[in-house]
Write a protein that holds these residues in place. Structure first.
Motif, short mmCIF file in Angstrom:
data_model
loop_
_atom_site.label_atom_id
_atom_site.label_comp_id
_atom_site.label_asym_id
_atom_site.label_seq_id
_atom_site.Cartn_x
_atom_site.Cartn_y
_atom_site.Cartn_z
N VAL A 229 0.86 -1.18 0.00
CA VAL A 229 0.00 0.00 0.00
C VAL A 229 0.90 1.23 0.00
O VAL A 229 1.71 1.42 0.91
CB VAL A 229 -0.92 0.01 1.23
N PRO A 230 0.81 2.09 -1.03
CA PRO A 230 1.74 3.23 -1.15
C PRO A 230 1.59 4.22 0.00
O PRO A 230 0.49 4.49 0.47
CB PRO A 230 1.34 3.88 -2.48
N ALA B 50 -8.05 4.68 -6.00
CA ALA B 50 -7.87 3.46 -5.22
C ALA B 50 -8.48 2.26 -5.95
O ALA B 50 -7.88 1.17 -5.99
CB ALA B 50 -8.49 3.63 -3.84
N ALA B 51 -9.67 2.45 -6.51
CA ALA B 51 -10.33 1.35 -7.21
C ALA B 51 -9.51 0.88 -8.40
O ALA B 51 -9.41 -0.33 -8.68
CB ALA B 51 -11.73 1.78 -7.65
N ASP B 52 -8.90 1.83 -9.13
CA ASP B 52 -8.12 1.45 -10.30
C ASP B 52 -6.83 0.72 -9.89
O ASP B 52 -6.42 -0.23 -10.55
CB ASP B 52 -7.77 2.69 -11.12
N ILE B 53 -6.20 1.17 -8.82
CA ILE B 53 -5.01 0.47 -8.34
C ILE B 53 -5.34 -0.99 -8.04
O ILE B 53 -4.65 -1.92 -8.48
CB ILE B 53 -4.45 1.16 -7.07
N VAL B 54 -6.41 -1.21 -7.31
CA VAL B 54 -6.80 -2.56 -6.92
C VAL B 54 -7.18 -3.38 -8.14
O VAL B 54 -6.78 -4.55 -8.28
CB VAL B 54 -7.95 -2.51 -5.91
N GLY C 188 -2.59 -9.81 -7.22
CA GLY C 188 -2.32 -9.39 -5.87
C GLY C 188 -3.53 -9.53 -4.98
O GLY C 188 -4.61 -9.96 -5.41
N VAL C 189 -3.35 -9.16 -3.69
CA VAL C 189 -4.41 -9.32 -2.70
C VAL C 189 -4.84 -7.99 -2.09
O VAL C 189 -5.64 -7.97 -1.16
CB VAL C 189 -3.97 -10.30 -1.59
N MET C 190 -4.33 -6.89 -2.61
CA MET C 190 -4.69 -5.58 -2.06
C MET C 190 -6.15 -5.26 -2.31
O MET C 190 -6.70 -5.61 -3.37
CB MET C 190 -3.81 -4.49 -2.66
N THR C 191 -6.77 -4.58 -1.35
CA THR C 191 -8.16 -4.16 -1.48
C THR C 191 -8.26 -2.64 -1.30
O THR C 191 -7.33 -1.99 -0.82
CB THR C 191 -9.05 -4.82 -0.42
#
Length: 580
Positions: free
Chosen positions: A138-139, A238-242, A252-255
Motif C-alpha cells: 500500500v503506497p 484506489a479502485a483502479d489500483i486494486v 495481488g491481494v490488495m483491497t
C-alpha cells in the motif's frame, strides 16, 4: 502470527552467492559535475526539472517540506523508474530546533500471509515475485507528504502540485538515462498502459528528446491537489489500483480497504555520535542508519587512514560483513519484531562494537554470523540476501535553515511494471511499487525458525534507505542520502568518511569509487576505478573480486563557510544541485 519474538536458540546465516551485485538500476553513464555553492537555500535532486521545481517553491516562500512535495511530484513524472506516488519514502526534517522523522513505508495488505511468495512450498523466483500483483504494498508517499506539509508547510497544498501538473500536460524531453532504462526493460512494455506511454507502435522506447506527455498523471495530481490524500486512497484512484493488481496474471491481494486504512507514522529519529559530529537517521523498518553506523564504527576502532588505502578498503569489506550479518538477523518492522534487549541502540553500543571489531583480522573472513548484543538470544532466523532496488534521494535546505533529507522509492526500476491511470481513462498514469519483495520471500530459515522480516498483514518491509542529517553541536552541517538498494549503506559509508573524516569536498566525495559487500563471498568494485595494485593487494588478503557498474545517486548539501551550502550531485546519474 503477529508479535514480537525474542528468546530461544541461535541459528546460522544463509550464505548468498550471487553472480552479480544488486544494482538499484542499470548504469547510464558518468558525467562530471561542477561544484556548486549557495548562500540562502538549495535543492539537490536526481533530475534537473525536479530540482528546479523545488527551487521555484523555495523562491515563492515555501518551506523545505513544501519544496520536497513539489520535487517528488515531478520526479514521479520524469524519473518514474525510481520513485513516485505509487511508492513510499522516509523523510527527516529539521525545523531549526528539533528533528522529526516520517515513515511512509508501504504496508502489506490485510490478506497477505507469510506464504505470499511461496509456490509449492518454495520461494518463487525473484523476477516473478517482482513482476506481479503480489509485490505491491500500500503506497505511503502521498499520505506522509500531506502529514509533513500539515505540520511544516507554508504554501497552500495545491500550489505544490502546479509544476508537475504543468510538465505532465505540456510534456518534457526524455533524457538519456530514462531512454536507456526504458530501452533495456522488456517487462515494462508488457503493461498496456505503460507501453502506450513510453514506447512507439513497434515497441521501441521513445528516443532521447521525445516530448512525453502524461495526461492521466496530471489528472490524478489535480485530484490530490484539490482534495488531499483522500483523492488517492479512496474513490476512483484506489479502485483502479486494486483492479489492475488483481487483474495481473499473478494477481495481488490488495483491497480498497487496505488503501483507505493506510497511515503514515511519525517516528523518533536515531542519532549517533561519530567522530566530532552527530549522525541522525531513520530507525527500523529502515536498516539504513543502524547498519551504516555499525559500519562506520567498526572502521574507527584503529587509527583511521587519511585516504582509501588498501588496508582501509579491507577493513571496509570486513566491517560490511559484520554489519550486514546483524541486519539480516535483527532488523524488521518494530511493530512485529523487538529490538535486541528492547533497544535498537544495543546494536550500536560501544562495548558490543568493540567485540565485533575484534573479529576483523588481516585476511578476509568468511561470511559473518550475527552477534549477540543482548543477553537474550534471537528467536529469528537470519534472512538470506535478496534483491532490493530502485530509489531516489532529495536534499533540501530553505532560507530559514530548515532541512529535508528524503529517500523515496518504488523499489525495482519501474516498480512492479504495473501502471495505473487512476481511473481517468486517459493516457499514461503512475507506476506501482514492488516493495513487498523487500520482505524475505521465504518466511522461515533453513532451521525452520521464522525470519524477522517475513511477510505479515499490515507490516512494513525492511528497507536500506538512509536519509541522513549531520550536526556539529546544534548546527546542521550536512543533508545527504543515496539510492542503491542495500548498496546505499556502503555508498554512504564511503561518502561520509571521505567528506567528514578526510575533509574531501562534498562533490569530490560523491565521486569516490565504490566498493561493496553484503556479507557474501564476492566483493564488488566499481568497474575501472581501482588500480591493479589495489586489486592485487585485496586478493592477497583472500578477497574474491568482481567489477561492475555501481550507479549510486548521492545528492547532498554541505555547510561550508558561514551559512553557505555546497551542493553535491552524483556523476553516475542526472541529478543537480540548484539554489540561491
Amino acid at each position: 502470527m503477529r508479535g514480537k519474538l525474542l528468546a530461544l536458540g541461535f541459528g546460522f546465516i544463509t550464505v548468498w552467492a550471487a553472480a552479480q551485485p544488486q544494482n538499484p538500476e542499470p548504469a547510464s553513464g558518468y558525467a562530471a559535475k561542477a561544484a556548486t555553492t549557495f548562500k540562502r537555500q538549495a535543492v539537490s535532486a536526481a533530475h534537473p526539472l525536479a530540482a528546479q521545481a523545488g527551487l521555484g517553491i523555495l523562491r515563492a516562500g515555501g518551506s523545505a517540506v513544501d519544496a520536497a512535495v513539489a520535487v517528488q511530484m515531478v520526479l514521479g513524472l520524469v524519473e518514474p523508474q525510481s520513485s513516485g506516488i505509487g511508492g513510499g519514502a522516509f523523510l527527516l526534517h529539521f525545523d531549526g530546533r528539533a528533528l522529526q522523522a516520517y515513515d511512509a513505508r508501504e504496508t502489506a495488505p490485510a490478506a497477505a500471509t507469510p506464504e505470499l511468495f511461496l509456490r509449492d512450498g518454495r520461494a518463487m523466483p525473484m523476477r516473478e515475485a517482482v513482476q506481479s500483483g503480489l509485490s505491491a504494498g500500500v503506497p505511503g508517499a502521498v499520505a506522509m507528504l500531506a502529514l509533513a506539509h500539515e505540520r511544516h508547510g507554508r504554501l497552500a497544498w495545491a500550489r505544490l502540485f502546479e509544476p508537475a501538473i504543468d510538465l505532465a500536460e505540456r510534456g518534457f524531453a526524455i533524457t538519456p538515462r530514462l531512454h536507456t532504462l526504458l530501452a533495456g526493460d522488456a517487462a515494462l512494455k508488457r503493461d498496456a498502459q505503460a507501453r502506450a506511454l513510453y514506447y512507439d507502435a513497434a515497441g521501441q522506447a521513445h528516443p532521447v528528446g521525445h516530448v512525453l506527455r502524461n495526461p492521466a498523471y496530471a489528472a490524478v495530481l489535480r485530484g490530490i491537489a484539490k482534495q488531499g490524500p483522500a483523492a488517492f486512497y479512496r474513490g476512483e484512484v484506489a479502485a483502479d489500483i486494486v483492479r489492475r493488481l488483481r487483474a495481473h496474471e499473478r494477481p495481488g491481494v490488495m483491497t480498497e480497504a487496505d488503501l483507505a486504512a493506510y497511515r503514515p507514522l511519525a517516528r523518533a529519529p536515531l542519532c549517533t555520535a561519530w567522530r566530532a559530529v552527530r549522525l541522525c537517521g531513520m530507525g527500523p523498518p529502515s536498516s539504513g542508519h543502524i547498519t551504516l553506523l555499525q559500519t562506520l564504527s567498526l572502521l574507527e576502532t584503529e587509527p583511521p587512514a587519511d585516504q582509501a588505502n588498501e588496508a582501509w578498503l579491507h577493513r571496509l569489506i570486513e566491517a560490511s560483513k559484520l554489519a550486514f550479518a546483524d541486519r539480516a538477523q535483527y532488523l524488521a518492522d518494530p511493530a512485529f519484531a523487538a529490538a535486541p534487549g528492547d533497544d535498537w541502540q544495543s546494536l550500536l553500543a560501544p562495548d558490543y562494537l568493540r567485540e565485533r571489531a575484534a573479529l576483523i583480522g588481516p585476511r578476509a573472513m568468511p561470511p559473518a554470523t550475527a552477534g549477540q548484543p543482548a543477553p537474550q538470544r534471537s528467536a529469528f532466523a537470519p534472512q538470506a540476501q535478496q534483491l532490493e532496488s530502485g530509489t531516489s534521494h532529495i536534499s533540501i535546505v530553505d532560507a530559514d535553515g530548515h532541512a529535508v533529507a528524503m529517500t523515496t522509492s518504488v523499489e525495482s526500476a519501474f516498480g512492479n511494471r504495473v501502471m495505473s491511470d487512476g481511473g481517468t481513462g486517459l493516457g499514461g498514469g503512475f507506476l506501482l511499487n514492488n516493495q513487498l519483495t523487500d520482505f524475505s520471500l521465504a518466511p522461515t530459515g533453513a532451521d525452520g525458525r521464522p525470519v524477522a522480516n517475513r511477510v505479515e498483514p499490515g507490516k512494513r518491509p525492511r528497507s536500506s534507505m538512509t536519509p541522513t542529517l549531520v550536526f556539529q553541536g546544534d548546527r546542521l552541517v550536512l543533508v545527504a542520502g543515496s539510492p542503491g538498494g542495500p548498496a546505499i549503506i556502503p555508498f554512504m559509508a564511503r561518502f561520509l568518511t571521505a567528506h567528514l573524516a578526510w575533509g574531501i569536498p562534498a562533490q569530490a566525495a560523491a565521486e569516490q569509487p565504490h566498493l561493496v559487500n553484503f556479507n557474501g563471498p564476492d566483493v564488488y568494485l566499481e568497474a575501472g576505478r581501482f588500480t591493479p595494485a589495489e586489486k592485487d593487494a585485496l586478493r592477497a588478503r583472500g578477497h574474491k573480486l568482481a567489477e561492475f557498474a555501481l550507479p549510486s545517486g548521492i545528492q547532498a548539501l554541505s555547510r561550508v563557510q558561514g551559512s553557505d551550502w555546497a551542493g553535491a550531485a552524483d556523476p553516475r546519474r542526472e541529478g543537480v544541485s540548484v539554489g540561491d
